[in-house]
Write a protein that holds these residues in place. Structure first.
Motif, PDB file in Angstrom:
ATOM      1  N   ILE A 107      41.431  31.528  -3.842  1.00  0.00           N
ATOM      2  CA  ILE A 107      41.472  30.217  -4.335  1.00  0.00           C
ATOM      3  C   ILE A 107      42.099  29.525  -3.314  1.00  0.00           C
ATOM      4  O   ILE A 107      43.270  29.716  -3.001  1.00  0.00           O
ATOM      5  CB  ILE A 107      42.380  30.127  -5.541  1.00  0.00           C
ATOM      6  CG1 ILE A 107      41.654  31.027  -6.905  1.00  0.00           C
ATOM      7  CG2 ILE A 107      42.857  28.711  -6.197  1.00  0.00           C
ATOM      8  CD1 ILE A 107      42.391  31.217  -7.965  1.00  0.00           C
ATOM      9  N   ILE A 108      41.706  28.334  -2.872  1.00  0.00           N
ATOM     10  CA  ILE A 108      42.197  27.547  -1.784  1.00  0.00           C
ATOM     11  C   ILE A 108      42.856  26.271  -2.128  1.00  0.00           C
ATOM     12  O   ILE A 108      42.150  25.232  -2.889  1.00  0.00           O
ATOM     13  CB  ILE A 108      41.090  26.983  -0.840  1.00  0.00           C
ATOM     14  CG1 ILE A 108      40.409  28.447  -0.206  1.00  0.00           C
ATOM     15  CG2 ILE A 108      41.706  26.359   0.481  1.00  0.00           C
ATOM     16  CD1 ILE A 108      39.245  28.190   0.806  1.00  0.00           C
ATOM     17  N   ASP A 109      44.224  26.437  -2.503  1.00  0.00           N
ATOM     18  CA  ASP A 109      44.817  25.350  -3.406  1.00  0.00           C
ATOM     19  C   ASP A 109      45.669  24.223  -2.299  1.00  0.00           C
ATOM     20  O   ASP A 109      46.139  24.858  -1.533  1.00  0.00           O
ATOM     21  CB  ASP A 109      45.952  25.806  -4.452  1.00  0.00           C
ATOM     22  CG  ASP A 109      46.344  24.915  -5.264  1.00  0.00           C
ATOM     23  OD1 ASP A 109      45.833  23.901  -5.335  1.00  0.00           O
ATOM     24  OD2 ASP A 109      47.186  25.259  -6.262  1.00  0.00           O
ATOM     25  N   GLY A 110      45.551  23.147  -2.630  1.00  0.00           N
ATOM     26  CA  GLY A 110      46.160  22.109  -1.767  1.00  0.00           C
ATOM     27  C   GLY A 110      45.292  22.025  -0.455  1.00  0.00           C
ATOM     28  O   GLY A 110      46.164  21.317   0.469  1.00  0.00           O
ATOM     29  N   GLU A 111      44.078  22.333  -0.310  1.00  0.00           N
ATOM     30  CA  GLU A 111      43.576  21.986   0.889  1.00  0.00           C
ATOM     31  C   GLU A 111      42.038  21.195   0.676  1.00  0.00           C
ATOM     32  O   GLU A 111      41.108  21.436   1.325  1.00  0.00           O
ATOM     33  CB  GLU A 111      42.895  23.551   1.476  1.00  0.00           C
ATOM     34  CG  GLU A 111      44.141  24.494   1.636  1.00  0.00           C
ATOM     35  CD  GLU A 111      45.034  24.255   3.039  1.00  0.00           C
ATOM     36  OE1 GLU A 111      44.543  23.083   3.658  1.00  0.00           O
ATOM     37  OE2 GLU A 111      45.850  25.025   3.022  1.00  0.00           O
ATOM     38  N   GLU A 112      42.086  20.092  -0.001  1.00  0.00           N
ATOM     39  CA  GLU A 112      41.157  19.469  -0.270  1.00  0.00           C
ATOM     40  C   GLU A 112      40.640  18.651   0.900  1.00  0.00           C
ATOM     41  O   GLU A 112      39.427  18.105   0.849  1.00  0.00           O
ATOM     42  CB  GLU A 112      41.429  18.298  -1.607  1.00  0.00           C
ATOM     43  CG  GLU A 112      41.593  19.134  -2.865  1.00  0.00           C
ATOM     44  CD  GLU A 112      42.914  19.831  -2.910  1.00  0.00           C
ATOM     45  OE1 GLU A 112      43.718  19.484  -2.137  1.00  0.00           O
ATOM     46  OE2 GLU A 112      42.913  20.658  -3.795  1.00  0.00           O
ATOM     47  N   HIS A 113      41.240  18.488   1.794  1.00  0.00           N
ATOM     48  CA  HIS A 113      41.043  17.835   2.897  1.00  0.00           C
ATOM     49  C   HIS A 113      40.008  18.619   4.007  1.00  0.00           C
ATOM     50  O   HIS A 113      39.630  18.063   5.035  1.00  0.00           O
ATOM     51  CB  HIS A 113      42.286  17.146   3.664  1.00  0.00           C
ATOM     52  CG  HIS A 113      43.158  18.249   4.072  1.00  0.00           C
ATOM     53  ND1 HIS A 113      44.009  18.955   3.073  1.00  0.00           N
ATOM     54  CD2 HIS A 113      43.446  19.204   5.103  1.00  0.00           C
ATOM     55  CE1 HIS A 113      44.917  19.854   3.679  1.00  0.00           C
ATOM     56  NE2 HIS A 113      44.418  19.909   4.933  1.00  0.00           N
ATOM     57  N   LEU A 114      40.042  19.962   3.893  1.00  0.00           N
ATOM     58  CA  LEU A 114      39.272  20.621   4.672  1.00  0.00           C
ATOM     59  C   LEU A 114      37.884  20.330   5.022  1.00  0.00           C
ATOM     60  O   LEU A 114      37.028  19.665   4.002  1.00  0.00           O
ATOM     61  CB  LEU A 114      39.202  22.130   4.068  1.00  0.00           C
ATOM     62  CG  LEU A 114      40.396  23.118   4.250  1.00  0.00           C
ATOM     63  CD1 LEU A 114      40.013  24.251   3.450  1.00  0.00           C
ATOM     64  CD2 LEU A 114      40.756  23.356   5.747  1.00  0.00           C
ATOM     65  N   ARG A 115      37.543  20.361   6.240  1.00  0.00           N
ATOM     66  CA  ARG A 115      35.902  20.019   6.554  1.00  0.00           C
ATOM     67  C   ARG A 115      35.301  21.229   7.066  1.00  0.00           C
ATOM     68  O   ARG A 115      33.966  21.312   7.091  1.00  0.00           O
ATOM     69  CB  ARG A 115      36.079  18.607   7.566  1.00  0.00           C
ATOM     70  CG  ARG A 115      36.826  17.457   6.909  1.00  0.00           C
ATOM     71  CD  ARG A 115      36.824  16.614   8.030  1.00  0.00           C
ATOM     72  NE  ARG A 115      35.351  15.741   8.035  1.00  0.00           N
ATOM     73  CZ  ARG A 115      35.027  14.962   8.746  1.00  0.00           C
ATOM     74  NH1 ARG A 115      35.896  14.447   9.623  1.00  0.00           N
ATOM     75  NH2 ARG A 115      33.949  14.536   8.657  1.00  0.00           N
TER      76      ARG A 115
END
Length: 686
Positions: A107-115
């Motif tokens: 679960i990758i939380d708080g990383e919605e800006h990842l490209r």
């Protein structure tokens, strides 16, 4: 891996994103003391800017303000990834979790800006927990254990999807990824190209090392420039010519064995680089010339640049190939015309036989019941009415007339064989044949021709083609042994072939022996491909010699002379004149005569009667039968009338007798008056 611009995207580029991160992965249910720490190698970020700074990134710079849906998970089995705020700032748009022995996506939380997200070389079986990363452009899941493409429906910004070396069997669930630029599915278990037609922006598609057997269903990939299909089981390719931007196509190590199976490539105007090495086609001597002459726009073939000399040689080979094709096309046209003509002759022959059979059947009916009404026999209706028969005849006749406008015969000289198809072909014997052709022809084949018509041209055949030693008959209506008598007028026959098709005479057990007996003066070597032995000749003489002798000896002398030709007449007279001479002298002279004339008298009397003459005899017999029938009917009618009169007389005679006696008694009752009456009658008579 993907050749070209993205060849190292799933390898070197991803490895350079280790960026000195200090990541802590914890499960959501573990206390703080149970945190498991993974320290990754600290390296200076050298990730090339070509992926995130290439011409496609500007299409997404305006979307960074899109609304983000955060997805949280309460399942204790999923690990949770956390990064410090400094790390997030330093490496805000990329994250790599390579070789971490992961079996699920954390679960990758708080990383919605990842490209950019890299999961290379793990054991992940299912794509999960990344639906909140809606700005993700680059997703690398190379070398995992994924069996199905799923969990990507929310990643509408995704441009690069690397799923090589997994266990995927079907291309699916890509409907929402309409902005995809690179799709890498090499090293999977895919058997069919499907569900990619909506990817109009896709530029690179890698399907190497799968189980593809054919290439199709590529419509809609209008931006595709590179297609990698190496190491599959492909046997044919189509739809590639519908890709307007395709420049590089890699088909190495497949099962392509002919250029026809990939002929659509010749219609592509954009292809500049193609590879066929490792295919059966690449082993052929014509391989390179054929490819170059059909794809003149190519710059590279099998990863090698094409030189001007190779193009020139290909052009020369193309001209030669074109000449061969024209010649082959010409031969094909001739062959097809021959086939169509033979088929037409066969149809016409079949219709003629049906008409003849119907006519003969009708004649038999007429001869069996000439005085009966054709529709009624003893008050019962017969199965076929005259109207039905008449309509069938007219239908066949019209069909024959329709065929007459097409080629209805064929004449062909092939090597030493002259083949004649259809009765019209017999007219060719009147041509002015060249001396070379005349000397070359030793076999004459007749097909779909009435034997009676062949008999009429046998004298011409003997003159035009004196070297013809082998005759073949197929579909010629040879139905009687008597017909073989006509062949005696030829100069010589070494072989005779009678095809069972259309020649019922071969159904007779003794037909070969009759041929050997009747044509013994030819000393034939083969009949229907079988060698003629001395025992065959002896058997033929035993079977038919006595019959021929009896037949000829029972004929009157004038009849024998009328049957024989001029030469035979001289021979026959000579035989009559030599009666009484010594046996030895007679036999010697007979042998000389036989050598000069060919046939002996017994065989010569076995001549052939044409069907026209036979039909005339039948008509004569019919007339005689009709006359006899009418004569008998008249006799029966006269006898019936006499019998009727006799019966009437028997009935009237008693009354007549009484009246006669009465009249006599009355007349002689007065003797004087009766005497005067009698004297008066005598006087009147004088």
């Amino acid at each position: 891996m993907i050749p070209g611009k993205y060849r190292s995207v799933s390898g070197r580029a991803a490895n350079n994103v280790n960026c000195g991160l200090h990541l802590v992965i914890q499960t959501s249910s573990l206390p703080e003391k149970n945190k498991v720490e993974f320290r990754l190698n600290k390296e200076t970020s050298s990730f090339p800017g070509r992926l995130l700074q290439h011409d496609l990134e500007k299409n997404y710079s305006s979307r960074q303000g899109d609304h983000i849906n955060l997805v949280t998970s309460s399942m204790p089995s999923f690990p949770i990834l956390q990064r410090s705020s400094e790390e997030k700032i330093l490496y805000s748009d990329r994250l790599t979790l390579e070789r971490q022995k992961l079996t699920v996506c954390p679960i990758i939380d708080g990383e919605e800006h990842l490209r950019l997200l890299n999961f290379q070389h793990n054991f992940i079986t299912r794509i999960q927990n990344i639906s909140n990363l809606q700005r993700l452009i680059f997703l690398d899941l190379y070398d995992n254990q994924i069996e199905e493409i799923s969990g990507l429906s929310t990643l509408r910004s995704l441009r690069v999807l690397l799923l090589g070396k997994n266990r995927i069997k079907k291309i699916s669930n890509l409907e929402n990824l309409k902005s995809l630029d690179v799709l890498d599915l090499h090293g999977n278990q895919i058997t069919k190209i499907e569900n990619v037609n909506h990817l109009s922006d896709l530029r690179v598609l890698n399907l190497a090392r799968n189980f593809l057997s054919h290439v199709d269903n590529l419509n809609g990939l209008d931006s595709l420039t590179e297609l990698n299909l190496r190491h599959n089981q492909i046997t044919f390719v189509k739809d590639v010519d519908n890709l307007p931007c395709l420049q590089r196509l890699f088909l190495s190590f497949n099962n392509i064995s002919s250029f026809d199976s990939v002929s659509c490539l010749a219609d592509s105007t954009s292809l500049s680089d193609i590879s066929f090495d490792g295919n059966p086609i690449a082993q052929e001597s014509w391989y390179k010339h054929t490819v170059l002459q059909n794809m003149m726009q190519l710059r590279q073939l099998d990863m090698k640049r094409i030189t001007e000399e190779e193009r020139r040689m290909a052009s020369i080979a193309a001209k030669k190939e074109e000449e061969k094709k024209r010649e082959s096309h010409k031969l094909s046209l001739i062959k097809e015309k021959k086939r169509l003509t033979i088929n037409n002759v066969a149809r016409k022959w079949d219709l003629q036989q049906r008409v003849a059979n119907i006519a003969s059947t009708q004649d038999r009916k007429d001869s069996d019941f000439p005085s009966q009404d054709p529709c009624q026999i003893d008050g019962s209706t017969i199965s076929a009415s005259p109207e039905e028969t008449g309509s069938l005849d007219s239908g066949l006749t019209s069909a024959l007339q329709g065929l007459s406008v097409i080629d209805s015969h064929l004449v062909e000289v092939d090597g030493d064989t002259l083949s004649l198809y259809g009765s019209g072909a017999l007219e060719s014997l009147d041509r002015n044949w060249s001396v070379q052709t005349v000397g070359m022809v030793t076999t004459v084949s007749f097909t779909f021709i009435e034997f009676d018509e062949i008999v009429q041209v046998l004298p011409k055949l003997k003159i035009k083609f004196p070297n013809s030693l082998h005759l073949k008959f197929k579909e010629t209506n040879l139905v009687m042994l008597q017909q073989f008598n006509a062949l005696a007028q030829l100069r010589r026959i070494d072989q005779l072939t009678i095809d069972p098709q259309g020649n019922p005479v071969v159904n007779f057990t003794l037909w070969k022996y009759y041929v050997l007996f009747r044509l013994s003066h030819f000393s034939m070597q083969k009949i229907n491909g079988t060698e003629v032995t001395q025992n065959d000749m002896i058997m033929a003489e035993r079977l038919f010699g006595i019959l021929a002798h009896v037949a000829s000896s029972e004929l009157p002398q004038y009849r024998v002379i009328s049957i024989l030709g001029d030469a035979r007449k001289k021979q026959f007279r000579y035989l009559l004149e030599t009666k009484g001479k010594k046996p030895g002298v007679v036999n010697e002279e007979n042998n000389d005569s036989k050598r000069l004339v060919g046939e002996n008298t017994n065989r010569a009397t076995l001549n052939y009667t044409t069907r026209e003459f036979y039909n005339e005899k039948l008509e004569e017999i019919k007339e005689k039968k009709k006359f006899c029938k009418l004569y008998i009917e008249d006799l029966v009618k006269e006898a019936t009338e006499i019998n009727m009169k006799n019966e009437a007389l028997q009935k009237l005679w008693p009354q007549l007798f009484i009246e006669l006696v009465r009249d006599a008694v009355i007349e002689i009752r007065n003797k004087n008056s009766y005497m005067k009456f009698c004297l008066q009658q005598i006087t009147d008579q004088k």
